[in-house]
Design a protein around this motif. Structure first.
Motif, PDB file in Angstrom:
ATOM      1  N   LEU A   8       0.830  -1.206   0.000  1.00  0.00           N
ATOM      2  CA  LEU A   8       0.000   0.000   0.000  1.00  0.00           C
ATOM      3  C   LEU A   8       0.864   1.255   0.000  1.00  0.00           C
ATOM      4  N   ILE A   9       1.951   1.233   0.741  1.00  0.00           N
ATOM      5  CA  ILE A   9       3.034   2.212   0.611  1.00  0.00           C
ATOM      6  C   ILE A   9       4.091   1.448  -0.190  1.00  0.00           C
ATOM      7  N   PRO A  10       4.159   1.688  -1.490  1.00  0.00           N
ATOM      8  CA  PRO A  10       4.839   0.769  -2.427  1.00  0.00           C
ATOM      9  C   PRO A  10       6.366   0.789  -2.385  1.00  0.00           C
ATOM     10  N   CYS A  11       6.912   0.244  -1.314  1.00  0.00           N
ATOM     11  CA  CYS A  11       8.365   0.187  -1.160  1.00  0.00           C
ATOM     12  C   CYS A  11       9.017  -0.728  -2.198  1.00  0.00           C
ATOM     13  N   HIS A  12       8.252  -1.633  -2.796  1.00  0.00           N
ATOM     14  CA  HIS A  12       8.821  -2.531  -3.812  1.00  0.00           C
ATOM     15  C   HIS A  12       9.237  -1.764  -5.064  1.00  0.00           C
ATOM     16  N   ARG A  13       8.797  -0.523  -5.228  1.00  0.00           N
ATOM     17  CA  ARG A  13       9.129   0.270  -6.419  1.00  0.00           C
ATOM     18  C   ARG A  13      10.469   0.989  -6.302  1.00  0.00           C
ATOM     19  N   VAL A  14      11.170   0.810  -5.193  1.00  0.00           N
ATOM     20  CA  VAL A  14      12.482   1.437  -5.013  1.00  0.00           C
ATOM     21  C   VAL A  14      13.556   0.377  -5.219  1.00  0.00           C
ATOM     22  N   VAL A  15      14.515   0.702  -6.087  1.00  0.00           N
ATOM     23  CA  VAL A  15      15.542  -0.264  -6.479  1.00  0.00           C
ATOM     24  C   VAL A  15      16.935   0.353  -6.303  1.00  0.00           C
ATOM     25  N   ALA A  16      17.913  -0.517  -6.284  1.00  0.00           N
ATOM     26  CA  ALA A  16      19.303  -0.075  -6.204  1.00  0.00           C
ATOM     27  C   ALA A  16      19.780   0.353  -7.587  1.00  0.00           C
ATOM     28  N   GLN A  17      20.856   1.108  -7.632  1.00  0.00           N
ATOM     29  CA  GLN A  17      21.443   1.507  -8.920  1.00  0.00           C
ATOM     30  C   GLN A  17      21.934   0.284  -9.693  1.00  0.00           C
ATOM     31  N   SER A  18      22.340  -0.756  -8.949  1.00  0.00           N
ATOM     32  CA  SER A  18      22.968  -1.914  -9.579  1.00  0.00           C
ATOM     33  C   SER A  18      22.079  -3.154  -9.588  1.00  0.00           C
ATOM     34  N   GLY A  19      20.784  -2.995  -9.406  1.00  0.00           N
ATOM     35  CA  GLY A  19      19.893  -4.151  -9.411  1.00  0.00           C
ATOM     36  C   GLY A  19      18.674  -3.894  -8.559  1.00  0.00           C
ATOM     37  N   LEU A  20      18.044  -4.959  -8.124  1.00  0.00           N
ATOM     38  CA  LEU A  20      16.796  -4.816  -7.371  1.00  0.00           C
ATOM     39  C   LEU A  20      16.982  -4.225  -5.988  1.00  0.00           C
ATOM     40  N   GLY A  21      18.083  -4.521  -5.327  1.00  0.00           N
ATOM     41  CA  GLY A  21      18.210  -4.139  -3.922  1.00  0.00           C
ATOM     42  C   GLY A  21      17.487  -5.172  -3.075  1.00  0.00           C
ATOM     43  N   GLY A  22      17.224  -4.848  -1.837  1.00  0.00           N
ATOM     44  CA  GLY A  22      16.594  -5.793  -0.927  1.00  0.00           C
ATOM     45  C   GLY A  22      15.091  -5.625  -0.857  1.00  0.00           C
ATOM     46  N   TYR A  23      14.466  -6.509  -0.075  1.00  0.00           N
ATOM     47  CA  TYR A  23      13.032  -6.409   0.181  1.00  0.00           C
ATOM     48  C   TYR A  23      12.748  -7.170   1.459  1.00  0.00           C
TER      49      TYR A  23
END
Length: 155
Positions: free
Chosen positions: A116-131
Motif C-alpha cells: 500500500l506504501i509501495p516500497c517494492h518500487r524502489v531499487v538499487a542503482q545496480s539491481g533490485l536491492g533488498g526487500y
C-alpha cells in the motif's frame, strides 16, 4: 486493534486498522479476524490490485503507519508518489527527500504498510536491492512484474 487477513498470490497478508485508518500490513495470517467496513474495503481493494494494479488505482483509504520518525514518514509519503509500473532508485529518492541512499533504504525497509506504501518500487542503482517481505527479493520481483515495471539487472 482490528485485523483482517487475506490470501494473496505472495502468501497470506494481514491488515490492521486503528481509528478508521490502516496502520500496518504484515505477512502471515493474523490471530484475530474482524470484518470492519474499512478492513473489508481495503481487502477488496487489494484483491482488485492483485488482479490488475493499474485498474485498481491509488489506494483510496487513509494510511497512518503505526510507527516511524518524521524522516521515515517523509520517505513513505514519497513512495506513494511513485506511479504503478515504474521504479525509482534509492539515490533518486534520497535526492528528493534529503538524506542518503542508505538512509532511504533503512526507511524503506521499516515501512509498516508494504504494497500500500509501495516500497517494492524502489531499487538499487545496480539491481533490485533488498526487500523485507516474507519472500524477500523474489516477492519484490513478482510485485514489479505484476505492475509491468522494468526489472533492473545487476550492473
Amino acid at each position: 486493534m482490528p485485523q483482517l487477513s487475506l490470501h494473496s498470490p505472495i502468501g497470506p497478508l494481514t491488515l490492521t486498522e486503528e481509528d478508521g485508518k490502516i496502520i500496518s500490513l504484515d505477512w502471515g495470517w493474523g490471530r484475530d479476524q474482524t470484518e470492519t467496513p474499512m478492513l473489508c474495503a481495503a481487502r477488496d481493494w487489494l484483491d482488485t490490485w492483485f488482479d490488475d494494479p493499474k485498474a485498481a488505482g491509488v489506494f483510496p483509504f487513509p494510511l497512518e503507519p503505526m510507527f516511524g520518525t518524521d524522516y521515515q514518514k517523509r520517505v513513505w509519503t514519497a513512495l506513494c508518489a511513485i506511479p504503478v509500473g515504474t521504479v525509482k532508485t534509492y539515490l533518486a529518492l534520497a535526492q528528493e527527500v534529503g538524506g542518503s541512499a542508505r538512509s532511504v533504504g533503512q526507511a524503506v525497509g521499516r515501512n509498516p504498510i508494504p504494497i500500500l506504501i509501495p516500497c517494492h518500487r524502489v531499487v538499487a542503482q545496480s539491481g533490485l536491492g533488498g526487500y523485507s517481505g516474507d519472500g524477500g527479493v523474489d516477492d519484490k520481483r513478482w510485485l514489479l512484474t505484476l505492475e509491468g515495471a522494468p526489472i533492473p539487472s545487476r550492473g
